[in-house]
Scaffold this motif. Structure first.
Motif, PDB file in Angstrom:
ATOM      1  N   VAL A 104      -2.885   3.859  -2.489  1.00  0.00           N
ATOM      2  CA  VAL A 104      -2.940   3.034  -3.694  1.00  0.00           C
ATOM      3  C   VAL A 104      -2.453   1.647  -3.327  1.00  0.00           C
ATOM      4  CG1 VAL A 104      -2.104   2.782  -6.050  1.00  0.00           C
ATOM      5  CG2 VAL A 104      -2.466   5.057  -5.116  1.00  0.00           C
ATOM      6  N   LYS A 105      -3.250   0.635  -3.645  1.00  0.00           N
ATOM      7  CA  LYS A 105      -2.869  -0.752  -3.381  1.00  0.00           C
ATOM      8  C   LYS A 105      -2.198  -1.328  -4.627  1.00  0.00           C
ATOM      9  CE  LYS A 105      -6.627  -1.419  -0.176  1.00  0.00           C
ATOM     10  NZ  LYS A 105      -6.177  -1.891   1.076  1.00  0.00           N
ATOM     11  N   LEU A 106      -1.005  -1.823  -4.456  1.00  0.00           N
ATOM     12  CA  LEU A 106      -0.268  -2.404  -5.567  1.00  0.00           C
ATOM     13  C   LEU A 106      -0.051  -3.883  -5.317  1.00  0.00           C
ATOM     14  CD1 LEU A 106       2.543   0.245  -6.131  1.00  0.00           C
ATOM     15  CD2 LEU A 106       0.406  -0.004  -7.371  1.00  0.00           C
ATOM     16  N   ILE A 162      -7.775   7.708 -11.302  1.00  0.00           N
ATOM     17  CA  ILE A 162      -6.770   6.816 -10.730  1.00  0.00           C
ATOM     18  C   ILE A 162      -6.907   5.456 -11.406  1.00  0.00           C
ATOM     19  CG2 ILE A 162      -5.907   5.713  -8.632  1.00  0.00           C
ATOM     20  CD1 ILE A 162      -7.403   8.038  -7.121  1.00  0.00           C
ATOM     21  N   TYR A 163      -5.834   5.000 -11.979  1.00  0.00           N
ATOM     22  CA  TYR A 163      -5.779   3.665 -12.570  1.00  0.00           C
ATOM     23  C   TYR A 163      -4.797   2.860 -11.729  1.00  0.00           C
ATOM     24  CZ  TYR A 163      -7.791   5.931 -16.679  1.00  0.00           C
ATOM     25  OH  TYR A 163      -8.606   6.631 -17.533  1.00  0.00           O
ATOM     26  N   ASP A 164      -5.246   1.773 -11.139  1.00  0.00           N
ATOM     27  CA  ASP A 164      -4.340   0.954 -10.338  1.00  0.00           C
ATOM     28  C   ASP A 164      -4.645  -0.521 -10.539  1.00  0.00           C
ATOM     29  OD1 ASP A 164      -6.662   0.814  -8.845  1.00  0.00           O
ATOM     30  OD2 ASP A 164      -5.807   1.662  -7.037  1.00  0.00           O
ATOM     31  N   ASP A 165      -3.910  -1.345  -9.851  1.00  0.00           N
ATOM     32  CA  ASP A 165      -4.020  -2.792 -10.024  1.00  0.00           C
ATOM     33  C   ASP A 165      -5.391  -3.302  -9.649  1.00  0.00           C
ATOM     34  OD1 ASP A 165      -1.369  -2.956 -10.800  1.00  0.00           O
ATOM     35  OD2 ASP A 165      -0.672  -3.225  -8.750  1.00  0.00           O
ATOM     36  N   PHE A 215       0.598   2.082 -10.956  1.00  0.00           N
ATOM     37  CA  PHE A 215      -0.578   2.945 -10.926  1.00  0.00           C
ATOM     38  C   PHE A 215      -0.287   4.241 -11.674  1.00  0.00           C
ATOM     39  CE2 PHE A 215       1.874   4.612  -7.438  1.00  0.00           C
ATOM     40  CZ  PHE A 215       1.553   5.955  -7.380  1.00  0.00           C
ATOM     41  N   ASP A 265       0.872  -1.162   0.000  1.00  0.00           N
ATOM     42  CA  ASP A 265       0.000   0.000   0.000  1.00  0.00           C
ATOM     43  C   ASP A 265       0.910   1.213   0.000  1.00  0.00           C
ATOM     44  OD1 ASP A 265      -2.225  -1.558   0.143  1.00  0.00           O
ATOM     45  OD2 ASP A 265      -2.739  -1.035   2.201  1.00  0.00           O
TER      46      ASP A 265
END
Length: 59
Positions: free
Chosen positions: A47-49, A22-25, A55, A5
């Motif tokens: 942001v969770k990766l 927001i574009y993330d996993d 992201f 995170d």
């Protein structure tokens, strides 16, 4: 690599910003989640990766 995170303080913003993209996993390394938010200088963006993920944030 382990999942993480990431916390990004937004105190660099001068005022609330509408329409942040927001574009993330997603749930796997082949999916992407897209979300739209209103953020202010008082917020911290989390942001969770997943392992090997990434992201993008568009202000």
């Amino acid at each position: 690599m382990a999942a993480n995170d990431i916390k990004i303080p937004l105190d660099f913003l001068k005022k609330s910003t509408m329409g942040i993209l927001i574009y993330d996993d997603g749930l796997s390394n082949t999916s992407i989640d897209r979300r739209e938010q209103v953020l202010s200088p008082n917020n911290i963006l989390t942001v969770k990766l997943i392992a090997g993920g990434g992201f993008v944030v568009h202000l």
